[in-house]
Design a protein around this motif. Structure first.
Motif, mmCIF file in Angstrom:
data_model
loop_
_atom_site.group_PDB
_atom_site.id
_atom_site.type_symbol
_atom_site.label_atom_id
_atom_site.label_comp_id
_atom_site.label_asym_id
_atom_site.label_seq_id
_atom_site.Cartn_x
_atom_site.Cartn_y
_atom_site.Cartn_z
ATOM 1 N N THR A 12 0.831 -1.205 0.000
ATOM 2 C CA THR A 12 0.000 0.000 0.000
ATOM 3 C C THR A 12 0.868 1.259 0.000
ATOM 4 O O THR A 12 0.570 2.240 -0.695
ATOM 5 N N PHE A 13 1.946 1.250 0.778
ATOM 6 C CA PHE A 13 2.875 2.385 0.772
ATOM 7 C C PHE A 13 3.459 2.593 -0.627
ATOM 8 O O PHE A 13 3.553 3.729 -1.120
ATOM 9 N N LEU A 14 3.854 1.498 -1.294
ATOM 10 C CA LEU A 14 4.454 1.595 -2.630
ATOM 11 C C LEU A 14 3.488 2.255 -3.611
ATOM 12 O O LEU A 14 3.868 3.175 -4.348
ATOM 13 N N ILE A 15 2.241 1.806 -3.617
ATOM 14 C CA ILE A 15 1.253 2.360 -4.543
ATOM 15 C C ILE A 15 0.944 3.810 -4.198
ATOM 16 O O ILE A 15 0.848 4.679 -5.080
ATOM 17 N N ARG A 24 -6.520 7.898 -5.280
ATOM 18 C CA ARG A 24 -6.042 7.135 -6.440
ATOM 19 C C ARG A 24 -5.411 5.811 -6.010
ATOM 20 O O ARG A 24 -5.542 4.795 -6.689
ATOM 21 N N ALA A 25 -4.725 5.808 -4.872
ATOM 22 C CA ALA A 25 -4.152 4.558 -4.364
ATOM 23 C C ALA A 25 -5.259 3.565 -4.037
ATOM 24 O O ALA A 25 -5.141 2.366 -4.324
ATOM 25 N N ALA A 26 -6.350 4.048 -3.452
ATOM 26 C CA ALA A 26 -7.478 3.170 -3.122
ATOM 27 C C ALA A 26 -8.094 2.576 -4.382
ATOM 28 O O ALA A 26 -8.457 1.399 -4.413
ATOM 29 N N ALA A 35 -9.251 2.598 4.249
ATOM 30 C CA ALA A 35 -8.367 1.447 4.457
ATOM 31 C C ALA A 35 -6.927 1.810 4.112
ATOM 32 O O ALA A 35 -5.983 1.406 4.808
ATOM 33 N N VAL A 36 -6.751 2.586 3.054
ATOM 34 C CA VAL A 36 -5.402 3.028 2.682
ATOM 35 C C VAL A 36 -4.813 3.888 3.796
ATOM 36 O O VAL A 36 -3.657 3.697 4.224
ATOM 37 N N SER A 37 -5.598 4.838 4.276
ATOM 38 C CA SER A 37 -5.124 5.745 5.323
ATOM 39 C C SER A 37 -4.739 4.975 6.588
ATOM 40 O O SER A 37 -3.712 5.246 7.218
ATOM 41 N N ARG A 38 -5.578 3.980 6.955
ATOM 42 C CA ARG A 38 -5.296 3.200 8.167
ATOM 43 C C ARG A 38 -4.022 2.350 7.999
ATOM 44 O O ARG A 38 -3.216 2.221 8.922
ATOM 45 N N GLN A 39 -3.829 1.761 6.815
ATOM 46 C CA GLN A 39 -2.634 0.945 6.598
ATOM 47 C C GLN A 39 -1.371 1.797 6.647
ATOM 48 O O GLN A 39 -0.354 1.385 7.226
ATOM 49 N N TYR A 69 11.173 4.487 -0.303
ATOM 50 C CA TYR A 69 10.407 4.153 -1.510
ATOM 51 C C TYR A 69 11.191 3.318 -2.531
ATOM 52 O O TYR A 69 10.721 2.251 -2.952
ATOM 53 N N PRO A 70 12.390 3.749 -2.989
ATOM 54 C CA PRO A 70 13.076 2.943 -4.017
ATOM 55 C C PRO A 70 13.484 1.555 -3.516
ATOM 56 O O PRO A 70 13.570 0.615 -4.304
ATOM 57 N N ARG A 71 13.695 1.421 -2.205
ATOM 58 C CA ARG A 71 14.083 0.119 -1.665
ATOM 59 C C ARG A 71 12.887 -0.831 -1.647
ATOM 60 O O ARG A 71 13.024 -2.011 -1.982
ATOM 61 N N ILE A 72 11.738 -0.314 -1.266
ATOM 62 C CA ILE A 72 10.526 -1.148 -1.296
ATOM 63 C C ILE A 72 10.165 -1.484 -2.742
ATOM 64 O O ILE A 72 9.721 -2.598 -3.051
ATOM 65 N N GLN A 73 10.369 -0.537 -3.646
ATOM 66 C CA GLN A 73 10.123 -0.779 -5.070
ATOM 67 C C GLN A 73 11.001 -1.929 -5.573
ATOM 68 O O GLN A 73 10.547 -2.815 -6.322
ATOM 69 N N GLN A 74 12.256 -1.940 -5.154
ATOM 70 C CA GLN A 74 13.176 -2.995 -5.559
ATOM 71 C C GLN A 74 12.756 -4.348 -4.981
ATOM 72 O O GLN A 74 12.835 -5.381 -5.665
ATOM 73 N N VAL A 75 12.293 -4.352 -3.738
ATOM 74 C CA VAL A 75 11.853 -5.598 -3.104
ATOM 75 C C VAL A 75 10.698 -6.225 -3.882
ATOM 76 O O VAL A 75 10.710 -7.433 -4.191
#
Length: 297
Positions: A12-15, A24-26, A35-39, A69-75
């Motif tokens: 959710t953070f990545l999106i 837009r993420a939702a 749900a996005v805000s709570r996560q 962000y770029p590290r989670i993107q890589q994961v």
């Protein structure tokens, strides 16, 4: 050992970081904005630092968010790659090819399967020369024609070069065949109704063709070559496709003269997804096989 953050919250953070907008993420994640805000709030609490600045005009990444962000993107990219590779190993590559290429392709598929039994290839043949990956659910295809455009990756195999072929037995029992003009006294096997290929070859060989009456007509070049291999006449063959037939004596070429038609063969696959390592390896292998063959021609 510190407990890792939950994977759904990281996704959710990545999106959210990609668009910096909860709404837009939702929509992308098919969950509610709440749900996005709570996560995100739960993830920030778990990490111990904020990831977004809540501003009147929207969201902005904090310094920690920009670093993460770029590290989670890589994961997640590594996870996608791992899932794709494991899935690719479990299924055969789906290959489409025109029947005219079978004389060249089938022996090489047998060779590939002997060398790489862990990467099976399932072949579907067709009389069509092209492929439409929007409708045809294949991993790759062999096509004939000019260099393809559109959303495909294409690798050149070899150019079409036509030359007459027949059996040695046919030559021994038929009329003399030492000049192109003498072909008019032989049974010509046409790969199409229009006789264009034979007329092209004769003109390039310096002989103006006559009526080219008689002979037999077929739907494909492969059918014409199969009949020629039975000793029933003289067919035009693509030099690159009939190399094995010439090498083992199934066919002979009366003339040392080949006419390029402008057509060529390519191995192609769609650009809509990254090709699997197995598909890239198979494609590169086919290209190497084709180039080693044409180098000897």
């Amino acid at each position: 050992m510190k407990r890792l953050p939950p994977l759904p919250a990281l996704h959710t953070f990545l999106i959210t970081a990609q668009c910096c907008n909860f709404t837009r993420a939702a929509e992308t994640l098919h969950i509610t904005q709440g749900a996005v805000s709570r996560q995100i709030a739960g993830l920030e609490s778990h990490l111990g630092y904020p990831l977004f600045l809540r501003q009147a005009r929207g969201l902005a990444l904090t310094e920690q968010g920009r670093d993460l962000y770029p590290r989670i993107q890589q994961v997640f990219a590594l996870i996608d790659e791992a899932v794709e590779e494991v899935g690719a190993k479990r299924k055969a590559l789906q290959l489409k090819a025109p029947t005219c290429a079978m004389r060249w392709l089938l022996p090489r598929l047998m060779k590939w399967q002997a060398e790489r039994p862990d990467v099976p290839v399932e072949l579907t043949t067709t009389i069509a020369y092209g492929v439409d990956f929007r409708r045809d659910q294949f991993d790759a295809a062999i096509i004939y024609g000019t260099a393809p455009g559109g959303n495909v990756t294409a690798h050149h195999l070899f150019n079409e070069q036509l030359t007459p072929v027949c059996t040695r037995h046919y030559l021994e029992r038929s009329a003399p065949l030492s000049t192109p003009a003498e072909l008019e006294h032989h049974v010509l096997l046409h790969p199409a109704r229009d006789k264009h290929d034979w007329e092209t070859w004769l003109l390039a060989a310096g002989h103006t063709p006559g009526a080219l009456s008689g002979g037999h007509h077929f739907d494909t070049m492969d059918l014409a070559l199969s009949v020629a291999a039975q000793g029933a006449g003289v067919a035009l063959g693509d030099w690159s496709l009939i190399g094995d037939d010439l090498a083992n004596g199934n066919l002979v070429a009366p003339f040392d003269f080949k006419v390029p038609t402008g057509g060529a063969y390519f191995v192609v696959y769609p650009e809509r997804t990254a090709p699997s390592p197995q598909l890239r390896e198979f494609s590169d292998w086919l290209v190497a096989e084709a180039h080693s063959k044409t180098a000897r021609a």
